[in-house]
Write an enzyme that holds these catalytic residues in place. Structure first.
Site, PDB file in Angstrom:
ATOM      1  CB  ALA A  18      27.074  73.178   9.169  1.00 28.59           C
ATOM      2  CB  SER A  41      25.304  78.095   8.222  1.00 26.12           C
ATOM      3  OG  SER A  41      24.943  79.054   9.206  1.00 26.12           O
ATOM      4  CG  ASN A  94      21.391  70.567  12.557  1.00 23.70           C
ATOM      5  OD1 ASN A  94      20.950  70.061  13.581  1.00 23.70           O
ATOM      6  ND2 ASN A  94      22.159  71.652  12.582  1.00 23.70           N
ATOM      7  CE1 TYR A 159      12.876  73.174  17.877  1.00 25.71           C
ATOM      8  CE2 TYR A 159      12.013  71.628  19.490  1.00 25.71           C
ATOM      9  CZ  TYR A 159      13.035  72.057  18.672  1.00 25.71           C
ATOM     10  OH  TYR A 159      14.216  71.359  18.650  1.00 25.71           O
TER      11      TYR A 159
END
Length: 255
Positions: A18, A41, A94, A159
Site C-alpha cells: 500500500a 508494506s 496487492n 510474473y
C-alpha cells in the site's frame, strides 16, 4: 437502486503493498467510500505519506510494517488491525514485483523472488485473514492479478506464472469459502501507468510499444480507474459476484 450500496462506511480494509502505485490508489478509493484502512508494506516512509492522504478523507488508518512472506508478520499486522478496528471486512492482496528477463537467463533466485512475492504472499495473507472472516461468517477478498495472468508476453515468464496462479487461487477460494459468506474476486489490470510500469519501460522501451499494439483504446489505464473497480467489488453492489476475474485492460483481453 441507491448509491448507499457502494458505501463502505464502518468497514475495515487491509491493503497490502500500500505504499505506492495501485496499492496507494486502491487505499484512497476505499477511504473515499468510507472504509477504515490497515496499510501493510515494508516501506514505512511511503506508507506514512499514503496514511496522511487516507485520513484526509475522514477515516482512520493504521500502518504496519509487514513482510508479506513472513506468516508471523502477517499475523501481527492482522492482530493490530483487529485490536484497533474490531474486525477485518475486506482484504486487498496487492503486494507484488516484476522482473523483465529472457526465460533462459532467469536464475532460480529470480524465479523464487517473483513467484513467492506475487503468489505465496497472497496465500499467507489470505490464510491469516480468512480464518478471521470464517469466524465472522463474512468477508470480501480482492486479489490483484494482471492481464498477464490470462495472456502471454515475452520476457516476464515468472510474473506471468505467478499471476496465473493468483487467478486460480481466486477461483479455488471463492468455491471453498462461499459457504462462509466470503466473496473472493480478482482484478486483472492491463497496462496501468504506475511507477513499476514506468521502470519496466525504462529498462526496455519496446514494452510500451508492444503494450499499445494490444490495447484497442490505445492508452494506458490510470490507477484510479482500477481503484474504482476495487471499491465496487468490496461493496454490497457486487454481493452476488464471487470467483470472477474482472479485466481492466482497455480491451486487451477481448482479442
Amino acid at each position: 437502486m441507491g448509491l448507499e450500496r457502494f458505501s463502505l462506511k464502518g468497514k475495515t480494509a487491509i491493503v497490502t503493498g500500500a505504499s505506492q502505485g495501485l496499492g496507494e490508489a486502491m487505499a484512497l478509493g476505499l477511504a473515499e467510500a468510507g472504509a477504515n484502512l490497515v496499510l501493510a508494506s515494508r516501506n514505512e516512509a511511503s506508507m506514512a505519506k499514503v496514511a496522511s492522504e487516507v485520513t484526509s478523507k475522514g477515516v482512520q488508518c493504521l500502518t504496519v510494517k509487514t513482510d508479506m512472506l513472513k506468516a508471523d508478520d502477517i499475523q501481527a499486522m492482522v492482530d493490530k488491525g483487529i485490536a484497533q478496528f474490531g474486525t477485518i471486512d475486506i482484504l486487498v492482496n496487492n503486494a507484488g514485483i516484476n522482473l523483465v528477463k529472457p526465460f533462459v537467463n532467469l536464475t532460480e533466485e529470480d524465479w523464487d523472488s517473483v513467484v513467492d512475492t506475487n503468489l505465496k504472499g497472497y496465500f499467507l495473507c489470505s490464510q491469516v485473514v480468512g480464518r478471521e472472516m470464517i469466524k465472522n461468517k463474512n468477508g470480501c477478498v480482492i486479489n490483484n492479478a494482471s492481464v498477464f495472468g490470462l495472456r502471454g508476453f515475452p520476457n516476464i515468464a515468472s510474473y506471468i506464472a505467478s499471476k496465473g496462479g493468483v487467478v486460480q487461487l481466486t477461483r479455488g477460494l471463492a468455491v471453498e469459502w462461499a459457504r462462509h459468506n466470503i466473496r473472493v474476486n480478482c482484478i486483472a489490470p492491463g497496462y496501468i501507468v504506475t511507477e513499476m510500469a514506468k521502470r519496466d519501460i525504462e529498462t526496455n522501451p519496446k514494452i510500451l510499444e508492444q503494450n499499445l499494439l494490444k490495447i484497442p483504446m490505445k492508452r494506458g489505464g490510470q490507477p484510479r480507474e482500477v481503484a474504482d473497480v476495487v471499491v465496487f467489488l468490496a461493496s454490497e453492489a457486487s454481493s452476488y459476484m464471487t470467483g470472477q476475474i474482472v479485466s481492466m485492460d482497455g480491451g486487451w483481453s477481448a482479442f
